[in-house]
Design a protein around this motif. Structure first.
Motif, mmCIF file in Angstrom:
data_model
loop_
_atom_site.group_PDB
_atom_site.id
_atom_site.type_symbol
_atom_site.label_atom_id
_atom_site.label_comp_id
_atom_site.label_asym_id
_atom_site.label_seq_id
_atom_site.Cartn_x
_atom_site.Cartn_y
_atom_site.Cartn_z
ATOM 1 N N SER A 125 0.828 -1.204 0.000
ATOM 2 C CA SER A 125 0.000 0.000 0.000
ATOM 3 C C SER A 125 0.862 1.253 0.000
ATOM 4 C CB SER A 125 -0.939 0.011 1.212
ATOM 5 O OG SER A 125 -2.088 -0.737 0.935
ATOM 6 N N VAL A 126 1.934 1.229 0.810
ATOM 7 C CA VAL A 126 2.799 2.415 0.872
ATOM 8 C C VAL A 126 3.396 2.693 -0.506
ATOM 9 C CG1 VAL A 126 4.976 3.312 1.773
ATOM 10 C CG2 VAL A 126 3.311 2.256 3.315
ATOM 11 N N LEU A 127 3.900 1.643 -1.142
ATOM 12 C CA LEU A 127 4.486 1.816 -2.476
ATOM 13 C C LEU A 127 3.415 2.264 -3.467
ATOM 14 C CD1 LEU A 127 7.026 1.497 -4.187
ATOM 15 C CD2 LEU A 127 6.344 -0.840 -4.672
ATOM 16 N N PHE A 128 2.268 1.611 -3.362
ATOM 17 C CA PHE A 128 1.157 1.956 -4.262
ATOM 18 C C PHE A 128 0.750 3.413 -4.079
ATOM 19 C CE2 PHE A 128 -3.429 2.333 -5.000
ATOM 20 C CZ PHE A 128 -3.518 1.878 -6.301
ATOM 21 N N VAL A 129 0.592 3.820 -2.827
ATOM 22 C CA VAL A 129 0.170 5.196 -2.546
ATOM 23 C C VAL A 129 1.206 6.173 -3.105
ATOM 24 C CG1 VAL A 129 -0.111 6.888 -0.702
ATOM 25 C CG2 VAL A 129 -1.263 4.678 -0.556
ATOM 26 N N ALA A 130 2.481 5.880 -2.866
ATOM 27 C CA ALA A 130 3.518 6.799 -3.331
ATOM 28 C C ALA A 130 3.483 6.921 -4.847
ATOM 29 C CB ALA A 130 4.886 6.323 -2.862
ATOM 30 N N LEU A 131 3.452 5.789 -5.538
ATOM 31 C CA LEU A 131 3.477 5.824 -7.002
ATOM 32 C C LEU A 131 2.181 6.381 -7.561
ATOM 33 C CD1 LEU A 131 5.132 2.398 -7.850
ATOM 34 C CD2 LEU A 131 6.141 4.671 -7.966
ATOM 35 N N MET A 136 -0.879 10.257 -10.249
ATOM 36 C CA MET A 136 -2.217 10.855 -10.333
ATOM 37 C C MET A 136 -2.116 12.368 -10.378
ATOM 38 S SD MET A 136 -5.454 9.978 -10.192
ATOM 39 C CE MET A 136 -5.978 8.660 -9.127
ATOM 40 N N VAL A 137 -1.334 12.935 -9.462
ATOM 41 C CA VAL A 137 -1.238 14.392 -9.394
ATOM 42 C C VAL A 137 -0.564 14.924 -10.651
ATOM 43 C CG1 VAL A 137 -0.181 16.306 -8.171
ATOM 44 C CG2 VAL A 137 -1.271 14.463 -6.894
ATOM 45 N N ALA A 138 0.534 14.290 -11.056
ATOM 46 C CA ALA A 138 1.263 14.781 -12.226
ATOM 47 C C ALA A 138 0.387 14.709 -13.467
ATOM 48 C CB ALA A 138 2.540 13.974 -12.416
ATOM 49 N N LEU A 139 -0.237 13.555 -13.676
ATOM 50 C CA LEU A 139 -1.021 13.386 -14.902
ATOM 51 C C LEU A 139 -2.282 14.237 -14.900
ATOM 52 C CD1 LEU A 139 -0.602 9.587 -15.578
ATOM 53 C CD2 LEU A 139 0.280 11.487 -16.910
ATOM 54 N N SER A 140 -2.936 14.334 -13.742
ATOM 55 C CA SER A 140 -4.157 15.131 -13.739
ATOM 56 C C SER A 140 -3.806 16.603 -13.893
ATOM 57 C CB SER A 140 -4.993 14.874 -12.479
ATOM 58 O OG SER A 140 -4.242 15.122 -11.333
ATOM 59 N N SER A 215 -5.912 2.393 -11.770
ATOM 60 C CA SER A 215 -6.570 3.260 -10.791
ATOM 61 C C SER A 215 -6.349 4.725 -11.146
ATOM 62 C CB SER A 215 -6.103 2.945 -9.371
ATOM 63 O OG SER A 215 -4.758 3.268 -9.228
ATOM 64 N N VAL A 216 -5.207 5.051 -11.721
ATOM 65 C CA VAL A 216 -5.003 6.432 -12.183
ATOM 66 C C VAL A 216 -5.960 6.725 -13.334
ATOM 67 C CG1 VAL A 216 -3.398 7.994 -13.340
ATOM 68 C CG2 VAL A 216 -2.618 6.634 -11.410
ATOM 69 N N TRP A 217 -6.020 5.800 -14.263
ATOM 70 C CA TRP A 217 -6.916 5.974 -15.417
ATOM 71 C C TRP A 217 -8.351 6.213 -14.972
ATOM 72 C CZ3 TRP A 217 -11.126 3.167 -17.292
ATOM 73 C CH2 TRP A 217 -11.515 3.440 -18.607
ATOM 74 N N ALA A 218 -8.773 5.433 -13.971
ATOM 75 C CA ALA A 218 -10.179 5.488 -13.572
ATOM 76 C C ALA A 218 -10.527 6.776 -12.841
ATOM 77 C CB ALA A 218 -10.511 4.276 -12.700
ATOM 78 N N HIS A 219 -9.570 7.334 -12.093
ATOM 79 C CA HIS A 219 -9.938 8.454 -11.219
ATOM 80 C C HIS A 219 -9.340 9.788 -11.642
ATOM 81 C CE1 HIS A 219 -11.756 5.574 -8.613
ATOM 82 N NE2 HIS A 219 -10.639 4.904 -8.529
ATOM 83 N N MET A 220 -8.448 9.742 -12.640
ATOM 84 C CA MET A 220 -7.730 10.958 -12.993
ATOM 85 C C MET A 220 -8.686 12.083 -13.388
ATOM 86 S SD MET A 220 -4.862 11.435 -15.841
ATOM 87 C CE MET A 220 -6.074 11.762 -17.076
ATOM 88 N N ILE A 274 -5.922 9.610 0.345
ATOM 89 C CA ILE A 274 -6.907 8.861 1.125
ATOM 90 C C ILE A 274 -7.511 7.757 0.261
ATOM 91 C CG2 ILE A 274 -9.165 9.026 2.220
ATOM 92 C CD1 ILE A 274 -8.347 11.802 3.205
ATOM 93 N N ARG A 275 -7.827 8.107 -0.967
ATOM 94 C CA ARG A 275 -8.425 7.095 -1.844
ATOM 95 C C ARG A 275 -7.447 5.982 -2.155
ATOM 96 N NH1 ARG A 275 -13.029 8.525 -6.032
ATOM 97 N NH2 ARG A 275 -13.011 6.263 -6.056
ATOM 98 N N ALA A 276 -6.181 6.341 -2.297
ATOM 99 C CA ALA A 276 -5.185 5.316 -2.623
ATOM 100 C C ALA A 276 -5.011 4.351 -1.454
ATOM 101 C CB ALA A 276 -3.859 5.967 -2.984
ATOM 102 N N VAL A 277 -5.078 4.881 -0.231
ATOM 103 C CA VAL A 277 -4.986 3.995 0.932
ATOM 104 C C VAL A 277 -6.170 3.037 0.935
ATOM 105 C CG1 VAL A 277 -5.022 3.901 3.445
ATOM 106 C CG2 VAL A 277 -3.679 5.654 2.310
#
Lengths: 345, 437, 366
Positions: A125-131, A136-140, A215-220, A274-277
């Protein structure tokens, strides 16, 4: 009589909409009249200020039954043991569940932990959240910047990027599973192009990558929309002033856009964090946490420990969910602080 | 603000879902016809339809009893039924596979049966599987709806196409692995060997490799047989005899079959069981020739794992008499025989098994396979029956499948996996109030 | 410092043409005010000059150098925005320095420029504050300071005082005029407020519907408006207009009768009109005086007493409204008929045909 004369509309047969409106009005006034005497009586007894509580009461009752009570139950589960569901059958074990979860010789080496699955999930989760949050922020942000620009068919592209947000997570996962699986679309394309078949969902690294990607694709679109609103809130004349000041484009971005977007950006970071967690649904359907436990995240651990495994370790799962709640609470407080600061300055 | 609060509590709320589920189902449970009997029933194939048909006949003969067949997905039986039983909100009867794990909720029907001896005579081998540890030693706590046996299904057409002969009846696992790999390489099939992703299926390999599983009433899983079998699985995944695309596509203890792949002729050798026959009769039809083959041999045995589903009466029923009548009807020889003849299931009824069933199928593949399956039941090892009767066998199965998978995916060594399996077993039993050592 | 030449500048947004061929020369050091009602294109013209919008056709030259296709930055101009457009996240100092940093000017030089501008504008004590911590007037100064530090060839002001209250506006007006004198810079100032235009400009450009109506010094426009629009727009309170009929006309003079007064003969070129034509007679309120022997009878409707000045609003027998400004206080009251007369030489005549041009002065006038 002149056949061409249009009779005034209200003397004609009412349309369906008019009849509905009239019926609604009748029903509404009827209901209000019926409700008035009892409420008037209550108000007479408790005063106009007390009426606030009367009106809030239904919501508070629902809140306490479906939110507050389960929260308290969850704490109790965390403090009790065994695989039983009913409270009276569950022995009190104090903080045993927590100490079992936290029993690690080295928190960086999951194999040294008593609950290695929990810590694998935490590490994942930590790795997932970080990546995921970074991507997500960069692409959005990039998307929002592009959509904010002078773009042909801007409305269309905004809709396109927002569309995945409207899809159910399960649908998102099934679409991507269909693309990525062994005999999926992507492998078909790869092989048609003379390439080798790739185990997109069965190789640990690939599969982790795709959980982030999907998950980035879905929520971006959601975050791009927030950032777009933030960008549009920056007054256009600041950009004109910068233009008059002869500011290079990159400097405009770093010195004007980024600082002024910062409050919005922080909200996006916290929300996506929060959503990534909490990430679960798409990933559970897409990879099921596999291969092995490569994409098993914290919520899936809680779900499986409590419900899916043969022995339902409800206490352990409840304790883990409380730990996650604490982390989320900290993040939420952080977000509230930031948005409060944004409002005052 | 409220949104954030919701996100926090959402996670917590998830833990309380069974409570709401209970509240919802409790309403349906007390629909008040005095002699209604509710059965929670899952289906793999057509058995739900057959059962309903048989129950319609029962209702006509017994107008004072109404039987409601609540058809649910298998997942509901695994994940929600235990919670319902814990909370006393269960149905009157349920079709379950975790015979031992739920046994404390079963009702002993013996006092309510007209002819208990019929059960003693005909279900002697399977009745012990239902009995709770502290239950009546002669209790009738349920009746099998189907006996299953793990055995391999083989795509015979692929063997013919490859020009490689199928290994014979006493062939070893190694023989089958080599032959399947050779066939797959030749005909470019992606899955030489596929196993259902299930601890139960893995156990049949362990059994053949000499694993003993239990020692008295205590689990003793990690032995040489277990180690040999699990090492074999890891090796097969590493050398391409098994594909990571199947077991790797999910995590934890999640079940993953390979029925679709087998029906698509992508699998040479599929370790599953006889319950797949009806499905393949439909999905494979005449596309290719397939058949069940005898379980391969290892140093320990040449046996499959028995298993199956049982119809169990639940303690909390208000109408034990009516429940007993339904069970007696179902277990009666003509009904029981018809049920199995139509569903192509293996009967747990000793009399019927001895006599043989005239299965209602025209499918040559199924006919051949049924003959093999019936023969294999007779050759099932006593070790396998003992494991099947062990109340907590699911704990062993789940620990095995999840940990061995981690070893296969390279997350931990097999030795670490053994340690973790042992720890998982201790933890699971402890939650059920059983202390090892 | 620089001069500016606009040659037939047009600007269209899509199908809509906003500016219809603007020609204008601005000399070095001039303070030019673009004035006109909202929507007249004055802001657009300023933005075209700034380079924030590109002209659709025509050329712009600064110091004879064609800059039509230069970017805003390359033109070397500075602009003060109506909203000030201060960077809200930067200190006053950084706001002033930002443009200079873009030029990669050495730090000490930037500091010197910022300090000079800040001292000049008396904002040197505010340099560490953020714009959000400043009053409206202070922000205005910072915005001007940001323009000054860049030492631009031309200053552009887009309605810079419209967000200030009346008192501050008067004060800033004076300061801006003073600043212009100190810097001797070319400044172009856009406003819809003719008072600002009159008080500050060396040269006023009156715009309407994307065309220049008149260019001239403030008093020229006041005294000799080229047409009825300029006459009505310049001057406060507004010029009175009443309908007049030509009774006699020659090249040397024109006689008209209006509002029931006797024929009045004005030294204007009457070659363009004929006897019996209807004209518009314009007279500023301050150019009417009470006179018992006056030709016009006015029925008083409202009297506004400001102390130093009084305004009398009334109705002529023809039904047309007329306002008079009188010095000091007046005893005239509501409903009272009074007699008035125009001061000699202060009457304007405008054609009622297209363009409503003023009748030109008589060529025979002495």
């Amino acid at each position: 009589m002149n056949p061409n004369a249009h009779p005034p509309s209200d003397s004609a047969t009412p349309t369906a909409a008019q009849r509905f409106a009239r019926g609604f009005e009748l029903a509404y006034t009827g209901l209000m009249r019926a409700l008035e005497p009892p409420f008037a009586a209550i108000q007479k007894r408790i005063g106009i200020k007390g009426m606030a509580y009367v009106f809030v009461a239904p919501n508070m009752i629902i809140f306490s039954v479906f939110v507050a009570l389960p929260m308290i139950l969850n704490i109790w589960y965390a403090l009790t043991g065994s695989n039983r569901l009913m409270m009276e059958e569950r022995p009190f074990v104090g903080l045993d569940n927590f100490s079992a979860l936290l029993d690690c010789k080295d928190y960086l080496d999951v194999n040294s932990c008593k609950q290695d699955r929990f810590w694998r999930a935490v590490h994942n989760s930590v790795l997932f959240v970080a990546l995921q949050v970074t991507a997500m922020v960069a692409l959005s942000l990039v998307t929002a910047l592009i959509l904010n620009g002078k773009l042909r068919a801007r409305g269309f592209f905004r809709a396109v990027f927002f569309f995945p947000v409207l899809l159910s997570p399960v649908v998102v996962a099934l679409i991507w599973k269909w693309i990525l699986q062994r005999d999926g679309l992507l492998n078909a394309l790869l092989m048609a192009g003379g390439g080798e078949r790739v185990a997109f969902l069965h190789d640990a690294s690939w599969s982790f990558f795709w959980t982030v990607f999907v998950s980035v694709w879905a929520h971006m679109g959601f975050y791009a929309l927030i950032l777009l609103a933030g960008l549009q809130a920056i007054p256009a004349d600041l950009y004109e002033a910068a233009e008059m000041d002869g500011t290079p484009k990159w400097r405009v971005f770093w010195r004007i856009t980024v600082p002024l977007l910062l409050p919005t950006l922080l909200v996006v970071v916290i929300l996506s964090l929060i959503r990534a967690v909490q990430a679960f649904d798409e990933i559970y359907v897409l990879t099921g946490g596999g291969p092995g436990t490569a994409t098993q995240f914290i919520v899936q651990y809680i779900y499986e420990t409590a419900f899916a495994n043969q022995v339902h370790l409800l206490g352990l799962a409840a304790a883990a969910s409380l730990l996650v709640a604490v982390v989320l609470m900290v993040l939420t407080v952080l977000q509230l602080r930031i948005s409060y600061h944004g409002k005052t300055s | 603000m409220f949104k954030q609060l919701k996100t926090i509590t959402g996670g917590l709320l998830a833990l309380c879902m069974p409570v709401t589920a209970m509240l919802a189902t409790s309403q349906t449970a007390k629909a008040a016809d005095p002699t209604e009997v509710r059965i929670m029933w899952y289906s793999d194939g057509i058995e739900g339809d057959v059962m309903r048909d048989l129950l319609d006949r029962f209702e006509k003969q017994n107008p004072d009893i109404k039987v409601t067949l609540d058809r649910v997905p298998y997942k509901t039986v695994v994940e929600q039924l235990p919670a319902l039983l814990d909370s006393g909100q269960g149905p009157d009867l349920a079709r379950v596979t975790d015979l031992g794990g739920l046994s404390r909720h079963y009702l002993d029907l013996r006092p309510h049966l007209k002819n208990a001896k019929y059960f003693d005579d005909n279900f002697a081998s399977s009745l012990p599987w239902f009995r709770p540890v502290n239950g009546a030693k002669d209790g009738v706590y349920g009746v099998m709806t189907q006996l299953t046996l793990t055995l391999p299904l083989v795509n015979a057409t692929l063997f013919q196409q490859a020009g490689i002969p199928m290994p014979g009846p006493k062939a070893t696992w190694d023989d089958w692995a080599k032959a399947s790999k050779a066939v797959a390489d030749k005909v470019k099939a992606p899955y030489p060997i596929a196993f259902d992703r299930s601890g139960h299926r893995v156990s049949s390999l362990v059994l053949d490799m000499g694993g003993k599983f239990v020692d008295g009433d205590k689990p003793a899983l990690i032995d040489d047989g277990f180690k040999a079998a699990t090492k074999m699985l890891v090796d097969w995944h590493n050398n391409g005899t098994m594909s990571k695309a199947l077991w790797g596509s999910v995590g934890g203890t999640t079940y993953r079959g390979a029925t679709e792949e087998f029906a698509n002729a992508q699998v040479v050798f599929y370790m599953s069981g006889n319950w797949q026959f009806t499905q393949f009769a439909k999905t494979v039809a005449k596309n290719f020739e397939w058949q069940a083959v005898p379980n391969p041999c290892g140093p320990g045995n040449c046996s499959g794992m028995p298993g199956g589903a049982g119809l169990v009466p639940i303690k909390t029923t208000k109408n034990p008499q009516a429940v007993a009548r339904v069970v007696e009807y179902f277990a009666s020889e003509p009904v029981y025989e018809e049920f199995h003849a139509r569903t192509l299931f293996l009967p747990a009824h000793l009399g019927i098994a001895k006599k043989g069933i005239n299965y209602q199928t025209d499918d040559a593949n199924v006919k051949k396979s049924l003959a093999i399956a019936v023969d294999q039941v007779a050759q099932t090892s006593p070790v396998a029956f003992r494991l099947q009767g062990y109340e907590h066998n699911r704990i062993l199965f789940n620990a095995t499948i999840s940990r061995v998978n981690q070893a296969i995916s390279g997350e931990m060594s097999l030795d670490d996996a053994y340690t973790r399996i042992q720890a998982d077993i201790v933890e699971g039993l402890a939650a059920k109030g059983i202390k090892l050592q | 410092m620089a001069s500016l030449t606009l040659d037939t500048i047009t600007k269209s947004f899509g199908q809509v043409e906003i500016l219809h061929g603007i020609n204008l020369d601005i000399a070095d050091g001039e303070f030019v005010v673009f004035v006109g009602p909202s929507g007249c294109g004055k802001s657009t013209l300023l933005r075209v000059i700034a380079g924030l919008e590109l002209a659709t056709s025509g050329t712009i030259a600064i110091d004879s150098e064609d800059v039509t296709h230069h970017s805003a930055a390359a033109r070397g101009l500075a602009m003060v925005f109506q909203s000030y457009a201060l960077y809200p996240h930067m200190s006053v100092y950084d706001n002033l320095a930002f443009g200079l940093e873009n030029m990669r000017m050495p730090k000490d030089q930037i500091d010197q420029r910022v300090q000079t501008a800040a001292t000049l504008l008396q904002i040197d004590k505010l340099l560490q504050r953020k714009p959000g911590q400043l009053s409206g007037g202070q922000r205005q100064r910072v915005a001007i300071g940001r323009a000054i530090t860049r030492n631009p060839r031309i200053f552009l002001f887009d309605e810079p005082l419209s967000n200030l209250d009346a008192e501050l506006r008067v004060q800033m007006r004076i300061e801006l005029s003073k600043l212009h004198k100190d810097l001797k810079a070319t400044m172009i100032y856009v406003t819809h407020d003719q008072v600002e235009a009159m008080t500050m400009a060396d040269k006023i450009v009156v715009l309407r519907d994307g065309r220049i109506e008149q260019i001239g010094q403030p008093l020229d426009l006041y005294n000799h408006p080229a047409n009825r629009f300029v006459a009505g727009f310049i001057g406060s309170p507004r010029m009175n207009f009443i309908s007049a009929r030509v009774t006699h006309c020659t090249a040397a003079n024109v006689s008209v009768t209006a509002g029931g007064m006797q024929d009045t003969t004005l030294p204007l070129d009457g070659t363009g009109v004929r006897q019996g034509d209807t004209l518009s007679l314009g007279i500023r309120p301050e150019h009417l005086e009470l006179d018992a022997a006056g030709d016009w009878t006015l029925t008083v409707d409202v009297v506004e007493q400001l102390g130093g000045t009084s305004f009398i609003h009334g109705t002529l027998p023809s039904g047309e409204a007329l306002s008079i400004a009188v010095n000091g206080q007046t005893g005239v009251t509501h409903g009272q008929p009074i007699r008035i007369r125009p001061k000699p030489g202060m009457v304007h005549l405008f054609s009622t045909t297209e363009g409503e041009k003023a009748l030109p002065p008589s060529p025979h006038r002495l």
